[in-house]
Design a protein around this motif. Structure first.
Motif, PDB file in Angstrom:
ATOM      1  N   ASP A 168      31.307  39.120  51.507  1.00  0.00           N
ATOM      2  CA  ASP A 168      31.275  39.903  52.728  1.00  0.00           C
ATOM      3  C   ASP A 168      32.280  41.051  52.622  1.00  0.00           C
ATOM      4  O   ASP A 168      33.329  40.920  51.981  1.00  0.00           O
ATOM      5  CB  ASP A 168      31.613  39.020  53.935  1.00  0.00           C
ATOM      6  N   GLU A 169      31.969  42.159  53.267  1.00  0.00           N
ATOM      7  CA  GLU A 169      32.818  43.346  53.181  1.00  0.00           C
ATOM      8  C   GLU A 169      34.259  43.068  53.604  1.00  0.00           C
ATOM      9  O   GLU A 169      35.202  43.658  53.071  1.00  0.00           O
ATOM     10  CB  GLU A 169      32.219  44.470  54.047  1.00  0.00           C
ATOM     11  N   ASN A 170      34.465  42.167  54.536  1.00  0.00           N
ATOM     12  CA  ASN A 170      35.812  41.885  55.046  1.00  0.00           C
ATOM     13  C   ASN A 170      36.473  40.674  54.374  1.00  0.00           C
ATOM     14  O   ASN A 170      37.610  40.323  54.710  1.00  0.00           O
ATOM     15  CB  ASN A 170      35.750  41.647  56.560  1.00  0.00           C
ATOM     16  N   ALA A 171      35.762  40.067  53.440  1.00  0.00           N
ATOM     17  CA  ALA A 171      36.311  38.884  52.771  1.00  0.00           C
ATOM     18  C   ALA A 171      37.342  39.286  51.730  1.00  0.00           C
ATOM     19  O   ALA A 171      37.296  40.385  51.152  1.00  0.00           O
ATOM     20  CB  ALA A 171      35.190  38.093  52.120  1.00  0.00           C
ATOM     21  N   ALA A 172      38.282  38.380  51.471  1.00  0.00           N
ATOM     22  CA  ALA A 172      39.312  38.617  50.463  1.00  0.00           C
ATOM     23  C   ALA A 172      38.786  38.239  49.082  1.00  0.00           C
ATOM     24  O   ALA A 172      37.942  37.352  48.936  1.00  0.00           O
ATOM     25  CB  ALA A 172      40.563  37.810  50.790  1.00  0.00           C
ATOM     26  N   ILE A 173      39.294  38.922  48.070  1.00  0.00           N
ATOM     27  CA  ILE A 173      38.963  38.599  46.679  1.00  0.00           C
ATOM     28  C   ILE A 173      40.146  37.845  46.086  1.00  0.00           C
ATOM     29  O   ILE A 173      41.278  38.343  46.064  1.00  0.00           O
ATOM     30  CB  ILE A 173      38.670  39.866  45.856  1.00  0.00           C
ATOM     31  N   MET A 174      39.888  36.635  45.614  1.00  0.00           N
ATOM     32  CA  MET A 174      40.939  35.799  45.066  1.00  0.00           C
ATOM     33  C   MET A 174      40.943  35.909  43.540  1.00  0.00           C
ATOM     34  O   MET A 174      39.962  36.335  42.920  1.00  0.00           O
ATOM     35  CB  MET A 174      40.725  34.336  45.483  1.00  0.00           C
ATOM     36  N   GLN A 175      42.061  35.513  42.959  1.00  0.00           N
ATOM     37  CA  GLN A 175      42.157  35.568  41.507  1.00  0.00           C
ATOM     38  C   GLN A 175      41.094  34.692  40.845  1.00  0.00           C
ATOM     39  O   GLN A 175      40.562  35.041  39.787  1.00  0.00           O
ATOM     40  CB  GLN A 175      43.557  35.149  41.060  1.00  0.00           C
ATOM     41  N   LYS A 176      40.763  33.561  41.469  1.00  0.00           N
ATOM     42  CA  LYS A 176      39.739  32.693  40.894  1.00  0.00           C
ATOM     43  C   LYS A 176      38.369  33.385  40.914  1.00  0.00           C
ATOM     44  O   LYS A 176      37.520  33.130  40.054  1.00  0.00           O
ATOM     45  CB  LYS A 176      39.679  31.367  41.619  1.00  0.00           C
ATOM     46  N   ASP A 177      38.157  34.278  41.909  1.00  0.00           N
ATOM     47  CA  ASP A 177      36.917  35.054  41.947  1.00  0.00           C
ATOM     48  C   ASP A 177      36.847  35.986  40.737  1.00  0.00           C
ATOM     49  O   ASP A 177      35.802  36.105  40.090  1.00  0.00           O
ATOM     50  CB  ASP A 177      36.841  35.870  43.238  1.00  0.00           C
ATOM     51  N   MET A 178      37.963  36.626  40.460  1.00  0.00           N
ATOM     52  CA  MET A 178      38.016  37.551  39.327  1.00  0.00           C
ATOM     53  C   MET A 178      37.804  36.799  38.016  1.00  0.00           C
ATOM     54  O   MET A 178      37.147  37.307  37.099  1.00  0.00           O
ATOM     55  CB  MET A 178      39.359  38.281  39.300  1.00  0.00           C
ATOM     56  N   GLN A 179      38.319  35.598  37.942  1.00  0.00           N
ATOM     57  CA  GLN A 179      38.182  34.817  36.720  1.00  0.00           C
ATOM     58  C   GLN A 179      36.752  34.344  36.482  1.00  0.00           C
ATOM     59  O   GLN A 179      36.390  33.967  35.370  1.00  0.00           O
ATOM     60  CB  GLN A 179      39.116  33.606  36.779  1.00  0.00           C
ATOM     61  N   SER A 180      35.934  34.397  37.506  1.00  0.00           N
ATOM     62  CA  SER A 180      34.537  33.975  37.355  1.00  0.00           C
ATOM     63  C   SER A 180      33.661  35.061  36.733  1.00  0.00           C
ATOM     64  O   SER A 180      32.518  34.791  36.349  1.00  0.00           O
ATOM     65  CB  SER A 180      33.963  33.588  38.720  1.00  0.00           C
ATOM     66  N   ILE A 211      42.159  51.160  38.280  1.00  0.00           N
ATOM     67  CA  ILE A 211      41.547  49.864  38.001  1.00  0.00           C
ATOM     68  C   ILE A 211      42.567  48.731  38.159  1.00  0.00           C
ATOM     69  O   ILE A 211      42.374  47.636  37.621  1.00  0.00           O
ATOM     70  CB  ILE A 211      40.917  49.828  36.593  1.00  0.00           C
ATOM     71  N   GLN A 212      43.638  48.989  38.905  1.00  0.00           N
ATOM     72  CA  GLN A 212      44.605  47.935  39.218  1.00  0.00           C
ATOM     73  C   GLN A 212      43.895  46.791  39.944  1.00  0.00           C
ATOM     74  O   GLN A 212      43.203  47.001  40.933  1.00  0.00           O
ATOM     75  CB  GLN A 212      45.726  48.496  40.104  1.00  0.00           C
ATOM     76  N   GLY A 213      44.045  45.579  39.436  1.00  0.00           N
ATOM     77  CA  GLY A 213      43.351  44.407  39.961  1.00  0.00           C
ATOM     78  C   GLY A 213      42.387  43.819  38.954  1.00  0.00           C
ATOM     79  O   GLY A 213      42.114  42.616  38.970  1.00  0.00           O
ATOM     80  N   LEU A 214      41.882  44.675  38.041  1.00  0.00           N
ATOM     81  CA  LEU A 214      40.953  44.179  37.024  1.00  0.00           C
ATOM     82  C   LEU A 214      41.644  43.266  36.019  1.00  0.00           C
ATOM     83  O   LEU A 214      40.968  42.503  35.319  1.00  0.00           O
ATOM     84  CB  LEU A 214      40.315  45.351  36.270  1.00  0.00           C
ATOM     85  N   GLN A 215      42.962  43.319  35.946  1.00  0.00           N
ATOM     86  CA  GLN A 215      43.669  42.487  34.975  1.00  0.00           C
ATOM     87  C   GLN A 215      43.455  40.989  35.212  1.00  0.00           C
ATOM     88  O   GLN A 215      43.695  40.163  34.325  1.00  0.00           O
ATOM     89  CB  GLN A 215      45.173  42.799  34.981  1.00  0.00           C
ATOM     90  N   TYR A 216      42.989  40.619  36.411  1.00  0.00           N
ATOM     91  CA  TYR A 216      42.755  39.202  36.715  1.00  0.00           C
ATOM     92  C   TYR A 216      41.375  38.717  36.256  1.00  0.00           C
ATOM     93  O   TYR A 216      41.082  37.526  36.324  1.00  0.00           O
ATOM     94  CB  TYR A 216      42.922  38.965  38.222  1.00  0.00           C
ATOM     95  N   ALA A 217      40.542  39.641  35.804  1.00  0.00           N
ATOM     96  CA  ALA A 217      39.207  39.258  35.312  1.00  0.00           C
ATOM     97  C   ALA A 217      39.340  38.785  33.866  1.00  0.00           C
ATOM     98  O   ALA A 217      38.756  39.349  32.935  1.00  0.00           O
ATOM     99  CB  ALA A 217      38.248  40.429  35.426  1.00  0.00           C
ATOM    100  N   SER A 218      40.060  37.728  33.668  1.00  0.00           N
ATOM    101  CA  SER A 218      40.492  37.290  32.332  1.00  0.00           C
ATOM    102  C   SER A 218      39.362  36.766  31.461  1.00  0.00           C
ATOM    103  O   SER A 218      39.537  36.613  30.256  1.00  0.00           O
ATOM    104  CB  SER A 218      41.577  36.216  32.461  1.00  0.00           C
ATOM    105  N   ASN A 219      38.208  36.497  32.041  1.00  0.00           N
ATOM    106  CA  ASN A 219      37.091  35.961  31.264  1.00  0.00           C
ATOM    107  C   ASN A 219      35.970  36.975  31.037  1.00  0.00           C
ATOM    108  O   ASN A 219      34.910  36.612  30.494  1.00  0.00           O
ATOM    109  CB  ASN A 219      36.518  34.721  31.955  1.00  0.00           C
ATOM    110  N   VAL A 220      36.182  38.206  31.428  1.00  0.00           N
ATOM    111  CA  VAL A 220      35.135  39.211  31.290  1.00  0.00           C
ATOM    112  C   VAL A 220      34.893  39.502  29.810  1.00  0.00           C
ATOM    113  O   VAL A 220      35.836  39.611  29.011  1.00  0.00           O
ATOM    114  CB  VAL A 220      35.492  40.503  32.054  1.00  0.00           C
TER     115      VAL A 220
END
Length: 472
Positions: free
Chosen positions: A49-61, A75-84
């Motif tokens: 959802d547009e107002n939902a928060a993005i968690m680090q576990k979301d990025m890891q997915s 692109i600050q924040g992309l560093q948490y996408a550790s499995n991309v």
């Protein structure tokens, strides 16, 4: 003893359980983005959802992420996408790629069309197999030394001059470095797995470093460089497509054995003899605009199939505009070009004078000479009146002075028999051989035609023939 064992168990719990708990807690933390466009794009990918928060576990997915054409600056924040593993950041406004440094699992990365000046932060991506950095501001590619698994690298339209780092990229099969500032290509000699190589619009002239690639290269683009000699390409029998437009190439002999060659682009060169292409039966796309071609006989048995653009316009697979073909409707050349389905507009005139023959040619039209061209003192002499008049000049002969005057536009040239000096617009010009008179016809060394009248001259060995091309 039981107390000791209990203590060991507690220590193990501390080392294994607590870090895991800390990792879980960290994964539940909210990610902070500096760029709203990036945040919204990630939410769309995660279907949040547009107002939902993005968690680090979301990025890891995330494993496959397409963020192209989003107007992203940071692109600050992309560093948490550790499995991309697959990341597309093309067509944005990114300058700093440091947040990508922790993403060590990436295999394919596209950061084309941004404002990146350095790619050194990619040095940790040792699994990287494909890297695309076209149209940025990159000058150093030293990071390639750390990317041992790279098989595809595209860095067109940057500011690269030194490609030394590529000598270690021995797994490369696809390399594009068009429109850079490369003057030396020696490091490429070690890339013996290369199949596709594009180096158009650089600054090199020596092709010899490509010799070791003869067993692998199937496609080569060396257009718009400073190349005059193709001998380094001899033996490249796997080649299917060669683009070498906008160079200074005359001799096509090195292409004779490229039996698999299907497409050849030599637009804007100095090619005049197509005989080396005669045996290339797989050649179905030939681009020879703005050369010196005057004879199509060597390719008379080839097949060129015109196609159509989406607009319906014809796309010719044989292009010969801007050459020296005699395309008057009654000529054999005209009929042959129509048979081959080629395009040949805007042709100029070429003269052919055979040594020892009193028959000269302009295109396919023959002319009788009073005296045949000859060789004397290792110089090839041609009749100055015939040659000059067919190049659009006026010729006058002064019998008392034994002097010939040639006029064209704002240029006037005067030469006297048996002298090694010409007068060009009032200024003396030294000649390496004199004007000669033979049976009341004046003859000049053919080199003077190119030097004084500005018309290119070429020689053919069998029969000994001088070809004089009208100046473009």
């Amino acid at each position: 003893m039981h107390k000791v064992l209990s203590g060991v168990v507690l220590v193990l719990i501390f080392f294994f359980v607590l870090p895991e708990q800390a990792s879980m807690e960290q994964a539940s933390l909210e990610v902070s983005f500096q760029d709203e466009q990036l945040e919204q794009a990630i939410k769309q990918i995660l279907k949040k959802d547009e107002n939902a928060a993005i968690m680090q576990k979301d990025m890891q997915s995330l494993t496959l992420v397409d963020l192209s054409n989003r107007g992203i600056k940071s692109i600050q924040g992309l560093q948490y996408a550790s499995n991309v593993k697959y990341l597309d950041l093309s067509n944005n406004k990114i300058e700093d790629i440091m947040p990508l440094k922790p993403l060590t699992k990436i295999r394919e990365l596209d950061i084309a069309d941004n404002q990146v000046a350095s790619i050194q932060d990619l040095s940790t991506m040792t699994d990287l197999e494909m890297l695309i950095v076209n149209r940025n501001q990159i000058s150093s590619i030293d990071v390639i030394k750390q990317l041992g698994r790279l098989h595809t690298f595209e860095a067109n339209d940057n500011q690269i001059s030194d490609i030394t780092a590529l000598s270690s990229a021995t797994e490369l099969t696809w390399l594009q470095l068009n429109r850079n500032q490369i003057a030396k290509i020696q490091p490429l000699s070690r890339l013996t797995k290369l199949k596709n190589l594009e180096l158009a619009s650089n600054r090199f002239s020596d092709l010899s470093p490509l010799k070791p690639l003869s067993k692998s290269l199937t496609s080569l683009n060396i257009g718009s460089n400073r190349i005059s000699d193709l001998r380094a390409l001899e033996g490249m029998t796997q080649m299917r497509a060669l683009s070498a437009e906008n160079n200074q190439i005359k001799n096509l002999d090195p292409l004779k054995k490229m039996s698999n060659l299907s497409s050849l682009n030599l637009n804007s060169n100095l090619v005049y003899n197509l005989e080396p292409l005669k045996s290339l039966s797989e050649l179905h796309n030939l681009y020879l605009e703005d050369n010196r071609v005057w004879n199509l006989d060597p390719i008379r048995n080839h097949t060129f199939n015109p196609a159509q653009y989406d607009t319906g316009a014809i796309r010719y697979s044989l292009q010969l505009s801007g050459n020296y073909l005699d395309l008057r409707s009654t000529t054999k050349t005209y009929q042959l070009l129509n048979k081959l389905g080629g395009d040949g507009s805007s042709q100029l005139k070429a003269q052919r004078l055979v040594i020892g023959s009193r028959t000269a040619y302009v295109g396919e039209r023959s002319f009788a000479l009073s005296v045949a061209p000859f060789i004397e003192s290792s110089r090839t002499y041609v009749p100055i009146r015939f040659v000059s008049e067919r190049l659009g000049s006026k010729v006058a002969w002064n019998q008392s002075k034994k002097e010939v005057t040639i006029s064209k536009g704002n240029t006037t040239i005067r030469m006297k028999v048996n002298t090694k000096t010409a007068n060009v617009n009032g200024k003396a010009v030294s000649l390496d051989a004199p004007l000669l008179l033979k049976k009341n016809s004046s003859f000049v060394p053919v080199r003077m035609v190119s030097e004084l009248l500005g018309s290119p001259v070429e020689y053919m060995v069998s029969p000994k023939t001088v070809i004089i091309f009208e100046q473009k």
